[in-house]
Design a protein around this motif. Structure first.
Motif, short mmCIF file in Angstrom:
data_model
loop_
_atom_site.label_atom_id
_atom_site.label_comp_id
_atom_site.label_asym_id
_atom_site.label_seq_id
_atom_site.Cartn_x
_atom_site.Cartn_y
_atom_site.Cartn_z
N LEU A 300 -18.06 -9.62 17.74
CA LEU A 300 -18.57 -9.53 16.28
C LEU A 300 -18.71 -10.74 15.65
O LEU A 300 -18.08 -11.75 16.00
CB LEU A 300 -17.60 -8.67 15.72
N PRO A 301 -19.36 -10.80 14.52
CA PRO A 301 -19.66 -12.35 13.90
C PRO A 301 -18.45 -12.79 13.25
O PRO A 301 -17.37 -12.27 13.19
CB PRO A 301 -20.74 -11.95 12.66
N ILE A 302 -18.46 -14.15 12.73
CA ILE A 302 -17.55 -14.79 12.20
C ILE A 302 -17.73 -14.61 10.65
O ILE A 302 -18.81 -14.63 10.17
CB ILE A 302 -17.51 -16.33 12.44
N HIS A 303 -16.66 -14.63 10.01
CA HIS A 303 -16.68 -14.50 8.52
C HIS A 303 -15.55 -14.87 7.80
O HIS A 303 -14.37 -15.03 8.40
CB HIS A 303 -16.96 -12.93 8.00
N TRP A 304 -15.69 -15.17 6.27
CA TRP A 304 -14.61 -15.60 5.63
C TRP A 304 -13.80 -14.21 4.99
O TRP A 304 -14.52 -13.39 4.49
CB TRP A 304 -15.06 -16.23 4.27
N ASN A 305 -12.66 -14.21 5.44
CA ASN A 305 -11.81 -12.81 5.10
C ASN A 305 -11.10 -12.89 3.78
O ASN A 305 -10.31 -12.19 3.38
CB ASN A 305 -11.10 -12.32 6.28
N GLY A 306 -11.16 -13.95 2.94
CA GLY A 306 -10.70 -14.28 1.70
C GLY A 306 -9.27 -15.12 1.88
O GLY A 306 -8.83 -15.72 0.98
N ILE A 307 -8.87 -15.26 3.12
CA ILE A 307 -7.84 -16.28 3.61
C ILE A 307 -8.17 -17.32 4.27
O ILE A 307 -7.91 -18.27 4.21
CB ILE A 307 -6.51 -15.46 4.07
N ILE A 308 -8.61 -16.84 5.57
CA ILE A 308 -9.15 -17.70 6.70
C ILE A 308 -10.57 -17.46 7.15
O ILE A 308 -10.90 -16.18 6.84
CB ILE A 308 -8.14 -17.83 7.81
N TRP A 309 -11.13 -18.19 8.07
CA TRP A 309 -12.28 -17.93 8.74
C TRP A 309 -12.01 -17.05 9.85
O TRP A 309 -11.10 -17.37 10.70
CB TRP A 309 -13.09 -19.05 9.23
N ALA A 310 -12.41 -15.92 10.24
CA ALA A 310 -11.71 -14.95 11.45
C ALA A 310 -13.13 -14.11 11.82
O ALA A 310 -14.04 -14.06 11.07
CB ALA A 310 -10.63 -14.15 10.75
N PRO A 311 -12.93 -13.24 12.97
CA PRO A 311 -13.76 -12.23 13.15
C PRO A 311 -14.02 -11.39 12.34
O PRO A 311 -13.07 -11.12 11.44
CB PRO A 311 -13.35 -11.59 14.58
N GLU A 312 -15.08 -10.62 12.02
CA GLU A 312 -15.19 -9.48 11.00
C GLU A 312 -14.02 -8.53 11.27
O GLU A 312 -13.65 -7.88 10.40
CB GLU A 312 -16.39 -8.63 11.17
N LYS A 313 -13.70 -7.84 12.51
CA LYS A 313 -12.44 -7.05 12.83
C LYS A 313 -12.11 -7.30 14.42
O LYS A 313 -12.83 -7.80 15.13
CB LYS A 313 -12.84 -5.77 12.66
N GLU A 314 -10.84 -6.83 14.87
CA GLU A 314 -10.49 -6.88 15.90
C GLU A 314 -11.17 -5.66 16.94
O GLU A 314 -11.12 -4.66 16.38
CB GLU A 314 -8.92 -6.92 15.99
N LEU A 315 -11.38 -6.07 17.99
CA LEU A 315 -12.14 -5.11 18.89
C LEU A 315 -11.19 -5.09 20.21
O LEU A 315 -11.53 -5.65 21.23
CB LEU A 315 -13.41 -5.50 19.26
N GLY A 316 -10.07 -4.43 20.17
CA GLY A 316 -8.93 -4.58 21.49
C GLY A 316 -8.69 -6.06 21.63
O GLY A 316 -8.33 -7.10 20.75
N ARG A 317 -8.98 -6.55 22.95
CA ARG A 317 -8.53 -8.01 23.37
C ARG A 317 -9.93 -8.71 23.29
O ARG A 317 -9.81 -9.81 23.38
CB ARG A 317 -8.13 -7.92 24.85
N ILE A 318 -11.02 -8.00 23.05
CA ILE A 318 -12.36 -8.83 22.67
C ILE A 318 -12.59 -8.66 21.30
O ILE A 318 -12.60 -7.73 20.91
CB ILE A 318 -13.57 -8.18 23.71
#
Length: 319
Positions: A300-318
């Protein structure tokens, strides 16, 4: 011009981003740090490629001799490098341009896996490029374009290239799968071309995941809104493995807005790649469970989550 060895060729000038700062950091640490090992790895790769290519992704051609077959690279690519600068030239033909684009992509994708990115420019014109001897107006123009026009972590293509290869427009790599055209801006080589990855990454998806972790590191390092190494960053590091690449004493204090813009641009390129090639990165109908992903995208894409830059959400280990 009637000077032996002085000829029209396609010429690329590449610059390793942040190299000067890396060297200062290595010297201040005064030991074989992770940064030292990364720089040595990258320069060793470039040195070996300038002497004899490792063959991966090369475009070989074969010439029959009287008693043997000679293997050469398509388009006669020639490579010179010193410190953080690389110059590559290739013959003035469509095959030469193919070879040059292939070599540039090989270099940029390989060192990106080490968390180091390139900026550069490609042009066409006169050059004398034989062994260590390198000079000519095309080299000078490529250097000027890189320093004045490239701006982002990308390799721009001078308009003269399209004029020289006008009869081949639309053929790969002179099409939208290899070159991106932005209105009122230079064209540039795709940063993450479909299914192109170094041999030590088992798939394009694995390559994208590795690159994603490197982009996330730089975004968080250079964004002044991020500081320390809090729980959010520690959780993300379990996926990104930053400590293995960048050193075990991670700290995200500081920030640099001008450098951050470069990695925000690269982040947008990465996210656009995921969107464009989503059909190749989605779980197939027959794949009910894939690494924790039951449906949809495997990355999934990279986004700013309000605290850090992170993936939009976790998908298991991927992710």
């Amino acid at each position: 011009m009637n000077i032996e060895g002085y000829e029209n060729r396609f010429v690329a000038f590449l610059d390793i981003l942040g190299f000067k700062e890396l060297i200062y950091k290595i010297e201040s640490e005064g030991k074989e740090s992770s940064d030292f090992k990364r720089v040595r790895s990258v320069l060793n790769f470039l040195h070996e490629e300038s002497i004899e290519s490792n063959g991966q992704h090369d475009l070989p051609i074969y010439e029959h001799k009287e008693d043997h077959i000679l293997e050469k690279e398509l388009g006669d690519p020639r490579i010179s490098y010193i410190s953080d600068c690389i110059i590559i030239s290739a013959e003035s033909s469509f095959d030469g341009f193919k070879s040059l684009c292939n070599k540039l992509t090989k270099f940029s994708t390989d060192i990106a896996c080490d968390g180091i990115f390139m900026r550069g420019a490609v042009t066409h014109g006169k050059i004398y490029h034989h062994g260590p001897m390198l000079f000519g107006s095309a080299y000078q123009k490529a250097y000027e374009l890189e320093s004045e026009k490239a701006k982002h972590p990308r390799i721009i293509i001078d308009d003269i290239v399209f004029d020289v290869l006008e009869s081949n427009l639309g053929k790969f790599p002179l099409n939208e799968h290899a070159i991106t055209k932005v209105a009122n801006d230079f064209s540039y080589l795709a940063n993450f071309p479909l299914n192109y990855h170094p041999q030590y990454t088992p798939s394009w998806l694995d390559f994208l995941l590795r690159i994603k972790s490197r982009i996330l590191y730089h975004l968080n390092v250079f964004d002044s809104r991020v500081s320390g190494f809090g729980q959010e960053l520690r959780n993300l590091d379990r996926f990104c493995c930053w400590k293995e690449v960048y050193g075990w004493e991670l700290c995200f204090d500081g920030g640099n807005d001008s450098v951050l813009k470069k990695y925000e641009w690269l982040k947008d390129e990465f996210n656009s790649t995921l969107k464009r090639y989503s059909e190749f990165l989605s779980v197939s109908e027959g794949d009910e469970y894939w690494g924790g992903v039951k449906e949809g995208m495997r990355i999934l894409p990279i986004h700013w989550n309000g605290i850090i830059w992170a993936p939009e959400k976790e998908l298991g280990r991927i992710r």
